[in-house]
Write a protein that holds these residues in place. Structure first.
Motif, short mmCIF file in Angstrom:
data_model
loop_
_atom_site.label_atom_id
_atom_site.label_comp_id
_atom_site.label_asym_id
_atom_site.label_seq_id
_atom_site.Cartn_x
_atom_site.Cartn_y
_atom_site.Cartn_z
N UNK A 1 -3.13 -8.50 5.05
CA UNK A 1 -4.44 -8.97 6.33
C UNK A 1 -4.14 -10.33 6.43
N UNK A 2 -3.59 -10.24 7.18
CA UNK A 2 -3.41 -12.17 7.60
C UNK A 2 -2.84 -12.93 6.07
N UNK A 3 -4.10 -13.52 5.46
CA UNK A 3 -3.64 -14.46 4.40
C UNK A 3 -4.20 -13.60 3.20
N UNK A 4 -3.48 -12.44 3.22
CA UNK A 4 -4.80 -11.43 1.71
C UNK A 4 -4.12 -10.57 1.78
N UNK A 5 -3.62 -9.59 0.48
CA UNK A 5 -3.33 -8.50 0.23
C UNK A 5 -4.12 -7.30 0.54
N UNK A 6 -4.49 -5.63 0.58
CA UNK A 6 -4.64 -4.55 1.45
C UNK A 6 -4.81 -4.29 -0.05
N UNK A 7 -5.83 -3.21 -0.02
CA UNK A 7 -5.96 -2.11 -1.15
C UNK A 7 -6.49 -0.82 -0.47
N UNK A 8 -6.84 0.02 -1.04
CA UNK A 8 -7.45 1.14 -0.15
C UNK A 8 -7.27 2.16 -1.04
N UNK A 9 -8.63 2.74 -1.35
CA UNK A 9 -8.86 4.11 -2.22
C UNK A 9 -8.86 5.37 -1.64
N UNK A 10 -8.48 6.14 -2.16
CA UNK A 10 -8.31 7.80 -1.66
C UNK A 10 -8.65 8.96 -3.24
N UNK A 11 -9.50 9.07 -2.96
CA UNK A 11 -9.90 9.74 -4.24
C UNK A 11 -10.36 9.23 -5.64
N UNK A 12 -10.49 8.34 -5.45
CA UNK A 12 -11.23 7.74 -7.50
C UNK A 12 -10.01 6.26 -7.32
N UNK A 13 -8.03 6.85 -6.45
CA UNK A 13 -7.56 5.85 -6.53
C UNK A 13 -6.37 5.23 -6.24
N UNK A 14 -6.82 3.74 -6.43
CA UNK A 14 -6.48 2.39 -5.78
C UNK A 14 -4.75 2.27 -5.09
N UNK A 15 -5.25 2.36 -4.06
CA UNK A 15 -3.28 2.19 -3.92
C UNK A 15 -3.27 1.00 -3.49
N UNK A 16 -2.14 0.10 -3.42
CA UNK A 16 -1.38 -1.02 -2.80
C UNK A 16 0.16 -0.92 -2.08
N UNK A 17 0.08 -1.64 -1.12
CA UNK A 17 1.37 -1.78 -0.84
C UNK A 17 2.48 -2.51 -2.24
N UNK A 18 3.41 -1.69 -2.21
CA UNK A 18 4.32 -1.91 -3.48
C UNK A 18 5.36 -3.24 -2.51
N UNK A 19 5.23 -4.51 -3.82
CA UNK A 19 6.21 -5.27 -3.43
C UNK A 19 7.15 -5.06 -2.76
N UNK A 20 7.71 -5.34 -1.76
CA UNK A 20 9.10 -5.27 -2.13
C UNK A 20 10.16 -6.40 -1.00
N UNK A 21 8.88 -7.67 -0.81
CA UNK A 21 10.12 -8.97 -1.13
C UNK A 21 9.62 -9.84 0.27
#
Ligand code: PLP
Ligand code: COI
Length: 381
Positions: free
Chosen positions: A263-283
């Protein structure tokens, strides 16, 4: 400007005499020493601490050191905040050989001044220096520099809970070079400024637009380090999104155009059914220190965290979403728009997982929660 200082022990310092522009070593040392002792309660009266935004308030003092490409870094010195002379042929101006860092110092509820995980910023800058073929600044020089800068500008450090002192270390190829090659010499500089919330509207949920036309980083590029050149290409998409009423853009991956990156200059997280998801670091994603802290905090509090490729469609169907960073802290996302489709999250207030992580993170930074991970680094004042 309105004066709203809460504590009766806050006092205002007289501006200390600055060293001359030519700045002899002895003069700098005296300046440094006079600026560094027993002044924990100093606070400027010229600032309305309740109205801080994420913008530049010039402070008094900056730190600077230089080296040639082959010499080791030596500790630098404090000097008045202001312009620096630079060759028109400097590598940083011509070819973008530069990195920046972003970190914060806080005045805590225990009356201490602390950094949040500054060693991580030092290490990230070293990785970036390696990528941009610059001499890495030793962690000890980095930490000494940021400490000195905060100490010398203490009166600009906001009261507890009213913001933070944003610390901006810069490493750049400052020597002249005509061919596309590493500069012959380098400058490491640190300046500071008091800041409030990054997004307009403070901690209210933000509306984001998925960029379908532009990408932030490509595989094999420099997206995984804080290269200065990563940021200018985002300005046009970001401005356009803001003009259309969004707080920022979300970038998707450059290969498949389907996975959320940042997200611009910030990392992204979302929550689905109580689990926290974030894009894995791919480089192509910046390894955010806040991102790492959020993951550790969540796991500590029994929340399952999955680092994976996060499809935009999955994110738009999530229960909660937020972005995070040093500047952004944890900012709840109220909606994400992609083309004609708009996904909304909750009622515009942070969802329960977002709120819990925010409370824990900010609580540690303010020392209202125990620093169980040992993330705080005290700045002697
Ligand atoms: N992503 C990008 C592109 C950034 O510029 C930042 C800011 O530093 C972040 C993520 C968040 O990183 P951090 O949490 O280390 O500030
Ligand atoms: C930070 O969070 O420190 C950043 O670098 C964001 C920014 C570019 C203002």
């Amino acid at each position: 400007m309105a004066l709203r200082l809460s504590s009766d022990c806050q006092k205002v310092t007289k501006r200390l005499p600055r060293p001359s522009k030519s700045g002899g070593m002895l003069e700098s040392l005296i300046y440094m020493a006079r600026n560094a002792v027993g002044r924990v309660n100093e606070m400027s009266e010229d600032i309305d601490w309740d109205s801080l935004t994420f913008s530049l308030t010039p402070t008094d003092t900056m730190y600077l050191t230089e080296t040639s490409a082959d010499d080791p870094w030596m500790p630098g010195s404090l000097r008045p905040y202001g312009p620096i002379p630079m060759s028109p042929a400097a590598g940083v101006i011509n070819y973008g050989q530069g990195l920046f860092e972003g970190m914060k110092a806080f005045r805590t509820s225990k009356g201490r001044v602390v950094f949040f995980r500054p060693e991580e910023n030092a290490r990230r800058m070293q990785r970036g220096a390696d990528r941009l073929k610059m001499p890495p600044v030793p962690e000890s020089v980095f930490i000494d520099a940021v400490e000195q800068c905060v100490q010398a500008n203490l009166k600009w450090l906001p009261p507890t809970g009213k913001g933070a002192m944003y610390v901006r270390p810069l490493l750049m190829g400052s020597g002249p070079i005509l061919g596309v090659a590493p500069a012959p010499s380098y400058t490491f500089l640190v300046y500071v400024t008091p800041v409030g919330p990054y997004f307009k509207g403070g901690v209210n949920a933000i509306d984001l637009l998925i960029s379908e036309e532009h990408h932030r980083a490509a595989p094999g590029g420099s997206g995984g380090v804080k290269a200065i050149g990563n940021y200018a290409p985002g300005m046009m998409p970001s401005k356009k999104a803001k003009a259309a009423g969004y707080a920022e853009v979300i970038y998707l991956d450059a290969e498949t155009h389907s996975y959320v990156e940042e997200v611009g200059a910030a990392n992204f997280f979302c929550v689905k059914d109580g689990v926290l998801y974030t894009p894995e670091l791919t480089g192509t994603i910046l390894p955010g220190i806040t991102r790492n802290s959020v993951i550790e905090l969540a796991r500590h509090h029994g929340i399952k965290v999955v680092e994976t490729k996060v499809e935009a469609t999955f994110a738009m169907g999530a229960d909660e979403a937020f972005c995070c960073g040093t500047a952004a802290v944890i900012s709840p996302i109220g909606s994400i728009t992609k083309g004609d489709v708009k996904a909304t999250y909750g009622d515009g207030t942070p969802g329960p997982v977002t709120q819990k992580l925010y409370t824990q993170l900010v609580g540690i930074q303010n020392e209202e929660q125990e620093d169980i991970f040992g993330w705080l680094h005290e700045v002697p004042v």
